[in-house]
Design a protein around this motif. Structure first.
Motif, PDB file in Angstrom:
ATOM      1  N   PRO A   1      -6.155  18.805 -13.987  1.00  0.00           N
ATOM      2  CA  PRO A   1      -7.627  18.796 -14.099  1.00  0.00           C
ATOM      3  C   PRO A   1      -8.195  17.492 -14.867  1.00  0.00           C
ATOM      4  CG  PRO A   1      -7.124  20.975 -14.465  1.00  0.00           C
ATOM      5  CD  PRO A   1      -5.938  20.232 -14.571  1.00  0.00           C
ATOM      6  N   MET A   2      -7.427  17.222 -16.038  1.00  0.00           N
ATOM      7  CA  MET A   2      -7.811  15.881 -16.707  1.00  0.00           C
ATOM      8  C   MET A   2      -7.665  14.673 -16.300  1.00  0.00           C
ATOM      9  SD  MET A   2      -7.703  17.245 -20.809  1.00  0.00           S
ATOM     10  CE  MET A   2      -6.033  18.049 -20.939  1.00  0.00           C
ATOM     11  N   THR A   3      -6.670  14.696 -15.239  1.00  0.00           N
ATOM     12  CA  THR A   3      -6.202  13.454 -14.739  1.00  0.00           C
ATOM     13  C   THR A   3      -6.751  13.269 -13.310  1.00  0.00           C
ATOM     14  OG1 THR A   3      -4.242  14.648 -13.918  1.00  0.00           O
ATOM     15  CG2 THR A   3      -3.759  13.495 -16.045  1.00  0.00           C
ATOM     16  N   VAL A   4      -7.607  14.060 -12.882  1.00  0.00           N
ATOM     17  CA  VAL A   4      -8.255  13.876 -11.514  1.00  0.00           C
ATOM     18  C   VAL A   4      -8.767  12.706 -11.341  1.00  0.00           C
ATOM     19  CG1 VAL A   4     -10.079  14.650 -10.170  1.00  0.00           C
ATOM     20  CG2 VAL A   4      -8.426  16.258 -10.696  1.00  0.00           C
ATOM     21  N   PRO A   5      -9.806  12.094 -12.459  1.00  0.00           N
ATOM     22  CA  PRO A   5     -10.336  10.756 -12.384  1.00  0.00           C
ATOM     23  C   PRO A   5      -9.464   9.671 -12.131  1.00  0.00           C
ATOM     24  CG  PRO A   5     -11.337  12.112 -14.245  1.00  0.00           C
ATOM     25  CD  PRO A   5     -10.289  12.781 -13.669  1.00  0.00           C
ATOM     26  N   GLY A   6      -8.377   9.903 -12.785  1.00  0.00           N
ATOM     27  CA  GLY A   6      -7.465   8.622 -12.613  1.00  0.00           C
ATOM     28  C   GLY A   6      -6.686   8.770 -11.344  1.00  0.00           C
ATOM     29  N   ILE A   7      -6.350  10.193 -10.616  1.00  0.00           N
ATOM     30  CA  ILE A   7      -5.880  10.228  -9.402  1.00  0.00           C
ATOM     31  C   ILE A   7      -6.950   9.778  -8.480  1.00  0.00           C
ATOM     32  CG2 ILE A   7      -5.329  12.046  -7.530  1.00  0.00           C
ATOM     33  CD1 ILE A   7      -4.352  13.622  -9.896  1.00  0.00           C
ATOM     34  N   ILE A   8      -8.172   9.941  -8.523  1.00  0.00           N
ATOM     35  CA  ILE A   8      -9.214   9.752  -7.625  1.00  0.00           C
ATOM     36  C   ILE A   8      -9.114   8.154  -7.609  1.00  0.00           C
ATOM     37  CG2 ILE A   8     -11.949   9.253  -7.137  1.00  0.00           C
ATOM     38  CD1 ILE A   8     -10.713  12.288  -6.458  1.00  0.00           C
ATOM     39  N   SER A   9      -9.302   7.245  -8.769  1.00  0.00           N
ATOM     40  CA  SER A   9      -9.413   5.741  -8.830  1.00  0.00           C
ATOM     41  C   SER A   9      -8.140   5.300  -8.187  1.00  0.00           C
ATOM     42  CB  SER A   9      -9.782   5.191  -9.786  1.00  0.00           C
ATOM     43  OG  SER A   9      -9.210   5.785 -11.082  1.00  0.00           O
ATOM     44  N   GLY A  10      -6.934   5.920  -8.343  1.00  0.00           N
ATOM     45  CA  GLY A  10      -5.731   5.558  -7.854  1.00  0.00           C
ATOM     46  C   GLY A  10      -5.752   5.657  -6.505  1.00  0.00           C
ATOM     47  N   ILE A  11      -6.430   6.728  -5.971  1.00  0.00           N
ATOM     48  CA  ILE A  11      -6.190   6.938  -4.329  1.00  0.00           C
ATOM     49  C   ILE A  11      -7.149   5.827  -3.778  1.00  0.00           C
ATOM     50  CG2 ILE A  11      -7.160   8.276  -2.585  1.00  0.00           C
ATOM     51  CD1 ILE A  11      -6.172  10.765  -4.097  1.00  0.00           C
ATOM     52  N   THR A  12      -8.264   5.534  -4.352  1.00  0.00           N
ATOM     53  CA  THR A  12      -9.315   4.647  -3.788  1.00  0.00           C
ATOM     54  C   THR A  12      -8.456   3.238  -3.680  1.00  0.00           C
ATOM     55  OG1 THR A  12     -10.864   5.636  -5.077  1.00  0.00           O
ATOM     56  CG2 THR A  12     -11.625   3.739  -4.280  1.00  0.00           C
ATOM     57  N   MET A  13      -7.794   2.919  -4.754  1.00  0.00           N
ATOM     58  CA  MET A  13      -7.306   1.486  -5.027  1.00  0.00           C
ATOM     59  C   MET A  13      -5.902   1.387  -3.961  1.00  0.00           C
ATOM     60  SD  MET A  13      -7.860   0.044  -8.504  1.00  0.00           S
ATOM     61  CE  MET A  13      -6.977   1.083  -9.881  1.00  0.00           C
ATOM     62  N   VAL A  14      -5.349   2.479  -3.706  1.00  0.00           N
ATOM     63  CA  VAL A  14      -4.414   2.119  -2.591  1.00  0.00           C
ATOM     64  C   VAL A  14      -4.748   2.209  -1.187  1.00  0.00           C
ATOM     65  CG1 VAL A  14      -2.324   3.380  -1.948  1.00  0.00           C
ATOM     66  CG2 VAL A  14      -2.798   3.102  -4.437  1.00  0.00           C
ATOM     67  N   PHE A  15      -5.657   3.469  -1.090  1.00  0.00           N
ATOM     68  CA  PHE A  15      -6.322   3.947   0.242  1.00  0.00           C
ATOM     69  C   PHE A  15      -7.002   2.573   0.828  1.00  0.00           C
ATOM     70  CE2 PHE A  15      -9.026   5.460   3.482  1.00  0.00           C
ATOM     71  CZ  PHE A  15      -8.345   6.081   4.241  1.00  0.00           C
ATOM     72  N   VAL A  16      -7.865   1.823   0.030  1.00  0.00           N
ATOM     73  CA  VAL A  16      -8.974   0.916   0.624  1.00  0.00           C
ATOM     74  C   VAL A  16      -8.093  -0.417   1.126  1.00  0.00           C
ATOM     75  CG1 VAL A  16     -10.541  -0.512   0.263  1.00  0.00           C
ATOM     76  CG2 VAL A  16     -10.704   1.901  -0.580  1.00  0.00           C
ATOM     77  N   PRO A  17      -7.222  -0.912   0.142  1.00  0.00           N
ATOM     78  CA  PRO A  17      -6.463  -2.195   0.581  1.00  0.00           C
ATOM     79  C   PRO A  17      -5.589  -1.760   1.918  1.00  0.00           C
ATOM     80  CG  PRO A  17      -5.577  -1.583  -1.548  1.00  0.00           C
ATOM     81  CD  PRO A  17      -7.121  -0.714  -1.248  1.00  0.00           C
ATOM     82  N   SER A  18      -4.758  -0.465   1.634  1.00  0.00           N
ATOM     83  CA  SER A  18      -3.870  -0.206   2.576  1.00  0.00           C
ATOM     84  C   SER A  18      -4.701  -0.085   4.279  1.00  0.00           C
ATOM     85  CB  SER A  18      -3.070   1.052   2.512  1.00  0.00           C
ATOM     86  OG  SER A  18      -2.440   0.901   1.407  1.00  0.00           O
ATOM     87  N   VAL A  19      -5.705   0.478   4.156  1.00  0.00           N
ATOM     88  CA  VAL A  19      -6.304   0.616   5.784  1.00  0.00           C
ATOM     89  C   VAL A  19      -6.787  -0.769   6.197  1.00  0.00           C
ATOM     90  CG1 VAL A  19      -8.773   1.151   5.135  1.00  0.00           C
ATOM     91  CG2 VAL A  19      -7.622   2.203   6.642  1.00  0.00           C
ATOM     92  N   SER A  20      -7.038  -1.682   5.477  1.00  0.00           N
ATOM     93  CA  SER A  20      -7.697  -2.852   5.886  1.00  0.00           C
ATOM     94  C   SER A  20      -6.351  -3.932   5.811  1.00  0.00           C
ATOM     95  CB  SER A  20      -8.872  -3.258   5.265  1.00  0.00           C
ATOM     96  OG  SER A  20      -8.572  -3.516   3.650  1.00  0.00           O
ATOM     97  N   THR A  21      -5.142  -3.725   5.408  1.00  0.00           N
ATOM     98  CA  THR A  21      -4.221  -4.555   5.373  1.00  0.00           C
ATOM     99  C   THR A  21      -3.905  -5.300   6.838  1.00  0.00           C
ATOM    100  OG1 THR A  21      -2.109  -5.222   4.755  1.00  0.00           O
ATOM    101  CG2 THR A  21      -2.207  -3.377   5.730  1.00  0.00           C
TER     102      THR A  21
END
Lengths: 276, 374
Positions: free
Chosen positions: A193-213
């Protein structure tokens, strides 16, 4: 009086940033929207948007590949970040250095080098044929594209998770142990639960460039399977159809926003979405 | 401790970089350019010294002193005192877009045939003063009065190339004679095709026996259909990666230009080349002067200089495409003289690209997208 003055000073200090973001974020976004809703002569039209059903499959595939890449990155990154955060200080610095090191190299070169690894005459297949397994089709497959995404964007997943993990107060973990939680439930009920913010920003930073590559799919997918990024690139680079390109970009942006909004619902912590 | 480890890593990295750069130097042994006395026919004096000539050309399309070649632009500057400002573009469309967008001024450009046709239509080219290009006499009559410049007013041919089928004799045992080889299921996964609509469509159009510049949309449809059919057995759509993929044996069949094939064959002797019986696409890149040029006098001098037998020889040896310059063609020092691929005895049936209507262009771009999306 005093408060007023600080307000004014704050405004003054933030003015350059506001101007900056207006010029380089808001204005370009408006331009994308303008192009998306006009035709070549500049007249208002909805044709660009309504014609997008043609790309439905491509949109779906891009989202799917990016989702796969994000999940794989998370599966690799989470344990890695966990072990890193438990290392000695020197080793931690060394590790984060090693993770960042490939990022010093140009993105294109990093992707290109995978061609020489995965190719039919590449490193892996040369080794495989030495031990009698014929050449295996590795490059120009969806797997190669996802691999390219994972490889390129993994650091963006590891680093935010690692950052929140090292900040976890060790006494909380001790408390969990003292109160009789097993290592697994400690991970599940305290650390996670304490790492969720990190996971969320991680997902964002991987998903967004991946989807538009577009580069990764062109080089590792052989240019035969187009992702939505390829379609956009094509509109601007060779078809000179800026209006359609802008329309696709706009829809892609909306899709990404929706994906992120859905994801953010899972994140109920206070400091959610720190890096979005 | 912290600083120490960082420094160590940095030092290691730097060592590695230095080692790498040494390695680079070692491999690319520099051969000083042949500094023999040039015999020039035109008159080159310093009357225009101090002026600047802006040349806009394809990448790697003029000898620049690397690999033992002569630095043509430097030579020209030495002779005339004119400063050559040399910039490059990737393709005709990029060059066109740059000129069209304005704000730039070039004195020399080297577009391909269909682009010259388009620029001419749009009045973007300046007439050349042939009285000052005495070396024009060396241009092979075969390359004069071409469709894009029927009166020989705007362009001087620079180099010529034809597309053919490159194949690896290890995989393709029997000498192919048709574009149909690119649709042969036997070679599944070994075939490459161009990654741009015009060239890719040309292959399929020729195979089907169509005109490359047809305005018949059903023909474009059929050609697109043929390309979709090919996708199942195609390895990938590529442009310059063709070099690496063919040289490494990663792919066995690819269409490309004869001159480029010669370079590939030097690195992989298993490669062979053939002009398919259905015919092929030919290009002629020619030197032109765009409207708005700032130094017309120097441009004329430069064009004449490029046509000098000795200079044209250097260019032909560097560029590796066929040359339209008869002085070079007859020169025994020309290493590619009578080369069977560049100058075949039996000429293949050839078709030029023409500048097609924007309607047709939009249509084939759309079809190309469908091919890629399929």
């Amino acid at each position: 009086m005093n408060k007023k003055r600080t307000d004014f000073a704050q405004k003054l200090i933030s003015a350059p940033y506001i101007v900056w973001s207006a010029i380089f974020i808001i204005v370009p976004l408006l331009m994308v929207a303008y192009y998306a809703f006009t035709d070549k002569s500049g007249a208002f039209t909805l044709d660009n948007i309504s014609g997008l059903s043609r790309y439905a499959k491509t949109f779906g595939m891009s989202l799917l590949y990016a989702a796969e890449a994000t999940v794989i990155s998370l599966i690799i990154a989470y344990p890695l970040a966990y072990f890193m955060s438990n290392m000695k200080a020197g080793a931690q610095r060394m590790m984060s250095m090693l993770i960042m090191l490939p990022m010093w190299m140009n993105f294109l070169i990093r992707t290109y080098s995978w061609i020489t690894i995965l190719a039919k005459t590449g490193i892996i297949n040369t080794l495989l044929s030495k031990i009698g397994i014929g050449p295996v089709q590795l490059i120009n497959t969806p797997g190669a594209v996802v691999l390219g995404m994972v490889y390129n964007y993994l650091p963006y997943m590891v680093l935010p998770i690692y950052t929140v993990m090292v900040k976890i107060d060790k006494s909380l973990l001790e408390a969990a142990d003292d109160l009789g939680s097993s290592p697994i439930s400690r991970l599940r009920r305290v650390i996670f639960p304490m790492t969720v913010p990190g996971i969320i920003s991680g997902i964002t930073m991987v998903f967004v460039p991946s989807v538009s590559t577009f580069y990764i799919s062109q080089k590792l997918g052989g240019g035969k399977t187009m992702l939505i990024g390829d379609v956009i690139e094509m509109q601007f680079q060779s078809s000179y159809n800026y209006n359609l390109g802008a329309a696709i970009s706009l829809v892609l942006m909306v899709l990404i926003l929706i994906s992120l909004a859905v994801m953010n619902r899972f994140d109920d912590s206070e400091e959610g979405g720190i890096l979005i | 401790m912290k600083i120490l480890s960082f420094n160590k890593i940095l030092a290691m990295l730097l060592c590695f970089l230095v080692a790498l750069s040494f390695c680079g130097c070692y491999c690319e042994e520099y051969i000083p350019s042949a500094d023999y006395e040039l015999s020039l026919e035109g008159e080159y004096n310093k009357s225009l010294a101090g002026t600047t000539l802006n040349v806009f050309n394809w990448g790697e399309y003029i000898p620049d002193g690397t690999e033992g070649s002569m630095d043509i632009n430097k030579k020209f500057s030495e002779l005339t005192g004119i400063k050559v400002n040399y910039t490059t573009y990737e393709n005709n469309e990029a060059m066109y877009a740059k000129l069209k967008s304005g704000g730039v001024s070039y004195d020399i450009i080297i577009p391909s045939d269909y682009m010259i046709e388009r620029m001419n239509k749009e009045k973007m080219l300046e007439k050349l003063d042939f009285s000052r290009i005495s070396n024009y006499k060396y241009i092979d009559p075969q390359y004069k009065n071409l469709y894009f410049d029927p009166e020989n007013e705007y362009s001087v041919p620079y180099s010529v190339g034809m597309v053919g089928l490159i194949y690896n004799t290890k995989t393709v045992k029997q000498k192919p004679d048709s574009w149909g080889t690119m649709w042969d299921e036997k070679y599944k996964g070994d075939i490459l095709n161009f990654n741009n609509p015009r060239d890719a469509f040309a292959i399929s159009q020729q195979f089907l026996g169509f005109d490359l510049n047809t305005t018949d949309k059903t023909q474009w449809d059929k050609a697109a259909h043929k390309l979709i059919e090919q996708k199942k057995i195609l390895q990938s759509y590529v442009m310059d990666e063709i070099f690496q993929k063919m040289e490494d044996g990663e792919a066995a069949i690819a269409p490309y230009y004869a001159g480029d094939f010669l370079l590939m064959q030097e690195n992989n002797p298993d490669l062979e080349f053939v002009y398919p019986k259905e015919g092929t696409n030919i290009f002629v890149d020619s030197v032109c002067v765009p409207k708005g040029c700032q130094n017309y006098e120097a441009a004329m001098l430069y064009i004449n200089f490029l046509l000098e037998p000795d200079i044209a020889l250097e260019i032909a040896e560097y560029v590796y495409y066929a040359t339209p310059n008869t002085a070079v063609l007859e020169n025994d020092d020309y290493s590619l003289k009578g080369n069977e691929y560049l100058y075949p005895e039996v000429y293949p049936k050839v078709q030029y690209f023409h500048d097609v209507d924007s309607d047709i262009r939009t249509y084939y771009e759309y079809l190309w997208e469908s091919v890629k999306l399929a």
